[in-house]
Scaffold this motif. Sequence first.
Motif, mmCIF file in Angstrom:
data_model
loop_
_atom_site.group_PDB
_atom_site.id
_atom_site.type_symbol
_atom_site.label_atom_id
_atom_site.label_comp_id
_atom_site.label_asym_id
_atom_site.label_seq_id
_atom_site.Cartn_x
_atom_site.Cartn_y
_atom_site.Cartn_z
ATOM 1 N N GLU A 156 3.035 -0.672 -5.807
ATOM 2 C CA GLU A 156 2.902 0.783 -5.652
ATOM 3 C C GLU A 156 4.179 1.535 -6.011
ATOM 4 O O GLU A 156 4.139 2.743 -6.242
ATOM 5 N N HIS B 86 -6.294 6.344 -3.818
ATOM 6 C CA HIS B 86 -5.098 6.864 -3.137
ATOM 7 C C HIS B 86 -5.436 7.918 -2.092
ATOM 8 O O HIS B 86 -4.561 8.662 -1.648
ATOM 9 N N THR C 46 -6.240 3.130 8.726
ATOM 10 C CA THR C 46 -7.096 2.804 7.581
ATOM 11 C C THR C 46 -8.533 3.265 7.765
ATOM 12 O O THR C 46 -9.242 3.477 6.789
ATOM 13 N N THR D 190 0.827 -1.201 0.000
ATOM 14 C CA THR D 190 0.000 0.000 0.000
ATOM 15 C C THR D 190 0.866 1.257 0.000
ATOM 16 O O THR D 190 2.092 1.206 0.047
ATOM 17 N N ARG E 134 -8.855 3.271 3.816
ATOM 18 C CA ARG E 134 -7.633 3.420 3.043
ATOM 19 C C ARG E 134 -7.201 2.044 2.532
ATOM 20 O O ARG E 134 -7.511 1.021 3.151
ATOM 21 N N HIS E 135 -6.511 2.066 1.403
ATOM 22 C CA HIS E 135 -5.839 0.871 0.873
ATOM 23 C C HIS E 135 -6.780 -0.189 0.307
ATOM 24 O O HIS E 135 -6.390 -1.355 0.187
ATOM 25 N N LYS F 289 -6.154 -3.952 -1.602
ATOM 26 C CA LYS F 289 -6.471 -5.034 -0.682
ATOM 27 C C LYS F 289 -7.861 -5.607 -0.921
ATOM 28 O O LYS F 289 -8.127 -6.760 -0.560
#
Length: 346
Positions: A222, A322, A171, A72, A184-185, A189
Amino acid sequence: MEYNDEKIKYYLKNILTIPSPSGFTEKVMDYIKEELHILNVPYFITNKGAVVITLEGKNKDYERVFSAHIDTLGAMVKSIKSNGTLSFVPVGGFMMNSIEGENCTIETLDGRKITGTIQSIKPSVHISGDEARELKRVPENMEIVIDEKVFSKEDTQKLGIDVGDFVCFSTRTAFTPSGFVKSRHLDDKASAAIILYAIKYLVENSIELPYTTSFFISNYEEVGHGASAALPKNIKEFISVDMGAPGLDQNSSEYAVCICAKDSSGPYDLELRKKLVNICKEQNIPYKIDIYPHYGSDASAALRAGWDIKTALIGTGVFASHGYERTHMEGILSTLDLIIKYCQTE
């Protein structure tokens, strides 16, 4: 086709809550391996730390590969300032304003975790007024204020923090009653959870595959080189399961599987795209075709590395990519359904 939504959410929540910026992915890879052990699925680890799972098919000379990346965005400590705060550099590409005010955790080389908050160097309008509002959000104008009683560089160093320590962002993962996933991420994921569930589904239902099919969980996407090496030797098709990007003037959707026609690395294989679209049409899988001008994938990395393969890019639509991202279970399930159906198609 019926899938277990709760099991997908279980995988996704677990993966999302294990920090894993590029270069710091060992713990989340350990989790992936634990789940594969439960499924009794064979896998191997590449020298760079990626996980490759292979399910044997009737044709062993023509291999399909699906990829998802587990690494990430994040940051790394660049220096310790005289007042004990930290300057940092990004790991991966994101806007500074997207992490302003975010909680984070610094992990030292000896494994100590120290929390903090990412702020601008002028975080208060009561002190700086318009200067705070107009300050350009670039790394040199940002810092991490750690949650420890420190007043100097020496105070912070005594905590074990040093240049090069990884910074992991909170997150704020949430599943809403209306089917949204906010975190987040989700890039990427969500796809890692989808692939883990796809493997479980194929194995537990003893689904016969026309071609040997591998699943490549990469850990450096990434930063651009995730799937540049160590792909299976008989690979002919590479489908990167990443994300669609809904937004201004885009065709993508959070409620569908998004199929990328072209990104910054160029057009994806037309024949492969047609196959994916036709499956969606035949199986009534919600889909969108889109173009992403500021995007690259593990498939892009494989092509740049010289692999002679046909490539495609699919994924659930992820809004505010992002940043603090959002998708919907309808998009996740559509992506899963396309993978499962494609695995069975000659």
